[in-house]
Design an enzyme around this catalytic site. Structure first.
Site, PDB file in Angstrom:
ATOM      1  N   ILE A  67      35.642  27.252  69.401  1.00 25.39           N
ATOM      2  CA  ILE A  67      35.220  28.396  70.233  1.00 25.39           C
ATOM      3  C   ILE A  67      36.489  29.120  70.702  1.00 25.39           C
ATOM      4  CG2 ILE A  67      33.964  29.128  72.282  1.00 25.39           C
ATOM      5  CD1 ILE A  67      32.461  26.522  72.220  1.00 25.39           C
ATOM      6  N   ASP A  69      40.224  15.499  80.832  1.00 26.57           N
ATOM      7  CA  ASP A  69      40.327  16.399  79.672  1.00 26.57           C
ATOM      8  C   ASP A  69      39.631  17.731  79.981  1.00 26.57           C
ATOM      9  OD1 ASP A  69      40.634  16.518  76.460  1.00 26.57           O
ATOM     10  OD2 ASP A  69      38.653  17.273  76.988  1.00 26.57           O
ATOM     11  N   LYS A 128      41.026  21.727  80.602  1.00 28.50           N
ATOM     12  CA  LYS A 128      40.491  22.892  79.882  1.00 28.50           C
ATOM     13  C   LYS A 128      40.005  23.976  80.848  1.00 28.50           C
ATOM     14  CE  LYS A 128      39.199  20.092  75.891  1.00 28.50           C
ATOM     15  NZ  LYS A 128      38.164  19.212  75.340  1.00 28.50           N
ATOM     16  N   VAL A 175      41.538  24.264  74.062  1.00 25.84           N
ATOM     17  CA  VAL A 175      40.254  24.447  74.748  1.00 25.84           C
ATOM     18  C   VAL A 175      39.134  24.679  73.749  1.00 25.84           C
ATOM     19  CG1 VAL A 175      38.979  25.786  76.466  1.00 25.84           C
ATOM     20  CG2 VAL A 175      41.433  25.497  76.714  1.00 25.84           C
ATOM     21  N   GLU A 216      39.913  11.251  72.682  1.00 27.60           N
ATOM     22  CA  GLU A 216      41.377  11.212  72.774  1.00 27.60           C
ATOM     23  C   GLU A 216      41.851   9.799  72.436  1.00 27.60           C
ATOM     24  OE1 GLU A 216      43.252  14.131  73.650  1.00 27.60           O
ATOM     25  OE2 GLU A 216      41.235  14.767  73.130  1.00 27.60           O
ATOM     26  N   GLY A 236      37.796  23.527  70.880  1.00 29.74           N
ATOM     27  CA  GLY A 236      37.771  23.487  69.412  1.00 29.74           C
ATOM     28  C   GLY A 236      37.592  24.845  68.766  1.00 29.74           C
ATOM     29  N   GLY A 255      36.821  17.412  66.929  1.00 25.84           N
ATOM     30  CA  GLY A 255      36.750  16.994  65.530  1.00 25.84           C
ATOM     31  C   GLY A 255      37.798  17.702  64.686  1.00 25.84           C
ATOM     32  N   THR A 308      43.873  13.056  63.112  1.00 23.50           N
ATOM     33  CA  THR A 308      42.628  13.749  62.758  1.00 23.50           C
ATOM     34  C   THR A 308      42.873  15.236  62.552  1.00 23.50           C
ATOM     35  OG1 THR A 308      41.439  12.166  64.120  1.00 23.50           O
ATOM     36  CG2 THR A 308      40.259  14.170  63.539  1.00 23.50           C
ATOM     37  N   VAL A 309      43.465  15.890  63.533  1.00 19.19           N
ATOM     38  CA  VAL A 309      43.648  17.344  63.460  1.00 19.19           C
ATOM     39  C   VAL A 309      44.827  17.700  62.551  1.00 19.19           C
ATOM     40  CG1 VAL A 309      44.001  19.440  64.807  1.00 19.19           C
ATOM     41  CG2 VAL A 309      42.684  17.555  65.774  1.00 19.19           C
TER      42      VAL A 309
END
Ligand code: HSE
Length: 570
Positions: free
Chosen positions: A379, A442, A446, A375, A431, A377, A538, A265-266
């Site tokens: 932000i 998760d 973070k 941490v 994940e 996305g 995402g 995805t990323v």
């Protein structure tokens, strides 16, 4: 306590020739947010739009009241500002569209060449305080006395930006398609030397039409220094009180060579960003688990390999590690760092457990270990934690897992647990093993990373108390919301942390964090609170953060290379 600084960033028509350029402008805005700025983005029309609108309006004679022509021409900036807003939203960055009327940007004088005279500063501040990027269509204003739209003259987006900067007490930067102002302008074949700095007096001649003369006059009169730069560039021209200084020419620099581990995805999002900048990045190869898997954004299959070690031992400068749970990840990262390569990862577990050691290893061998995307996305939470550390952070709390928050929202809407989890997995939020999301592990990673950045230490992951989200988790109805809240604080000299299920009143700032959004609130020793929000999971939000790390490494690489060549030459 002073507020974070504000930056008015004007996105010129030359860097907005089409929608394809919007991601670059999003990267630029994101970079400023990471650096701690609140951003007001002033959009010009997409290249050629104003000319075509003028031509269409030219079929009709000049009127006594030209407000229809003003309104027609202003649609160009309104369209590009709206497109920019959509691009920011896709990247998970909160934004608000503010038309001149909404922010009281009033003008006086001729309808098509008016002067800005007033701004409802509170209307802009309110949105900035809410953590939104304020997107303003440039060029247009509003004549309150006659109740009609106006324009600030050709090139008037520059004036919009300068005026907003002056009224907001903000810095002002104009993004164009060149690294600043040159002696003769880029269209002259030989642009001559660039300026690092231009005095107000010299700027009048040197800028020519590159900056709207009316905007330059306004900036000079009100002493609003201007920076002119290019997306992705490292050089700029600063126009202000200081004397003019020419720039020492920087020779071309080879692109940074990138090895990609993982095209999920990323990884595909990062690949897409990379390929748009061949002058800055060269992909040496990408390692995947399954060569045959269909992918939306991927290199030619011949450039893929299943052998991650081949990528790590290639002559790349940076390894971008985005695998989901490759058992070899830690050995691959360690090997890359020992070879002096830099490593970027979005892997929270690895960053939380081994990040400190990897940073030391990187420093010893001349590389960097960076993990901003681990941490929250889109932000820039880790960057803010580091910056606020010097002002003594008392506590950090936030919603840090997009998957569980998304599932809670679906449960509230009546979905079953299995349906909600399935939707989170399909959307690419969860994940590979969603157990890490549901168990709070998760979010624990973070909050540990944030604690390390803000307090200089963090509790061990096993010492972080965690609540789990499961099919039996109750979701209240009415005015209350359930949120999984991660928190870290200092007590009796020790850092404590937890990830707990909390029932919050609807008025609590974390109660309104919806879907895969995340939010972080830092409370400082002086009692002030700093809140940040945006999409926490995402493809595009996470890719934005990884790419920001890459751009930062690229700028450092360009500076180093330019410095080395200068040394050789002397
Ligand atoms: N699974 C993670 C989440 C992805 O849902 O927040 C982003 O770290």
């Amino acid at each position: 306590m002073s507020k974070p600084e504000t930056l008015v960033l004007k996105l010129g028509g030359s860097v907005l020739s089409s929608e394809d350029q919007l991601p670059d402008l999003v990267h630029e805005i994101y970079r400023r947010r990471r650096a701690g700025y609140r951003v007001v983005a002033v959009a010009s029309a997409l290249g050629g739009t104003t000319e075509s609108l003028i031509a269409r309006g030219a079929a009709f004679p000049a009127a006594r009241d030209e407000s229809f022509r003003a309104a027609l021409l202003a649609t160009g900036e309104l369209a590009s500002a709206s497109l920019l807003g959509l691009a920011l939203e896709r990247a998970g960055i909160p934004a608000a569209l503010c038309t001149p009327q909404q922010i009281g940007l009033t003008t006086s004088g001729p309808t098509l060449d008016a002067d800005p005279v007033a701004l409802d500063r509170a209307a802009v501040e309110e949105r900035l305080d809410a953590g939104q990027v304020v997107v303003v269509p440039g060029y247009s204003g509003h004549d309150r006395r006659h109740g009609r739209p106006t324009l600030l003259g050709r090139g008037g987006s520059d004036l919009t930006a300068v005026f907003l900067a002056q009224r907001l007490g903000a810095d002002c930067e104009l993004l164009k398609d060149v690294d600043g102002i040159f002696e003769r302008g880029p269209s002259s074949g030989d642009p001559g030397q660039a300026f690092d700095r231009l005095s107000w007096a010299d700027a009048v001649d040197a800028c020519g039409p590159a900056i709207q003369p009316k905007a330059l006059r306004y900036a000079r009169r009100h002493r609003v220094p201007l920076t002119v730069s290019r997306p992705g560039g490292i050089a700029s021209t600063r126009i202000g009180d200081a004397p003019t200084r020419r720039r020492v020419t920087r020779p071309g620099v080879r692109p940074l060579r990138i090895g990609l581990l993982g095209l999920g995805t990323v990884g595909q999002g990062v690949y897409r960003h990379l390929t748009r900048h061949p002058e800055q990045f060269e992909l040496v190869g990408a390692a995947v688990r399954d060569l045959a898997k269909p992918r939306q954004h991927a290199p030619d299959p011949r450039d893929l390999t299943v052998e991650a070690w081949r990528i790590v031992s290639s002559d790349c400068d940076v390894i971008v590690e985005l695998t989901d749970g490759n058992p070899d990840s830690t050995s691959l990262i360690e090997a890359a760092l020992r070879e002096g390569k830099s490593v970027i990862t979005a892997n929270k577990e690895i960053s939380a457990v081994r990040g400190a050691r990897y940073r030391r290893l990187a420093a010893r061998h001349g590389g960097r270990f960076v993990c901003s995307a681990s941490v929250a996305g889109a932000i820039p939470a880790l960057e803010w934690a580091r910056r606020l550390a010097s002002r003594s952070v008392r506590s950090i709390e936030g919603v840090l897992n997009g998957t569980t928050n998304f599932i809670l929202g679906r449960l509230e809407q009546g979905a079953s647990f299995a349906e909600a989890l399935n939707a989170a997995q399909t959307a690419g939020f969860a994940e590979a093993d969603p157990g890490a999301d549901l168990s709070g592990r998760d979010a624990a990673c973070k909050i540990a990373l944030l604690a390390e950045a803000a307090f200089g230490e963090s509790p061990s992951l096993d010492a972080i108390r965690r609540d789990e989200l499961s099919a039996t988790t109750e979701v209240p109805e009415g005015n209350q919301r359930v949120r999984f809240v991660a928190r870290a604080w200092r007590r009796s000299g020790r850092i404590q942390a937890e990830v707990v299920r909390r029932v919050l009143p609807a008025t609590h700032p974390l109660a309104s964090v919806e879907d895969e959004d995340n939010a972080v609130i830092f409370e400082l020793a002086d009692g002030t609170r700093h809140a940040l929000g945006g999409k926490g999971a995402g493809r595009w939000p996470t890719a934005e953060s990884v790419f920001a790390d890459l751009l930062q490494l690229s700028r450092a690489h360009q500076r180093r290379s330019a410095g080395r060549r200068k040394e050789k030459a002397s």
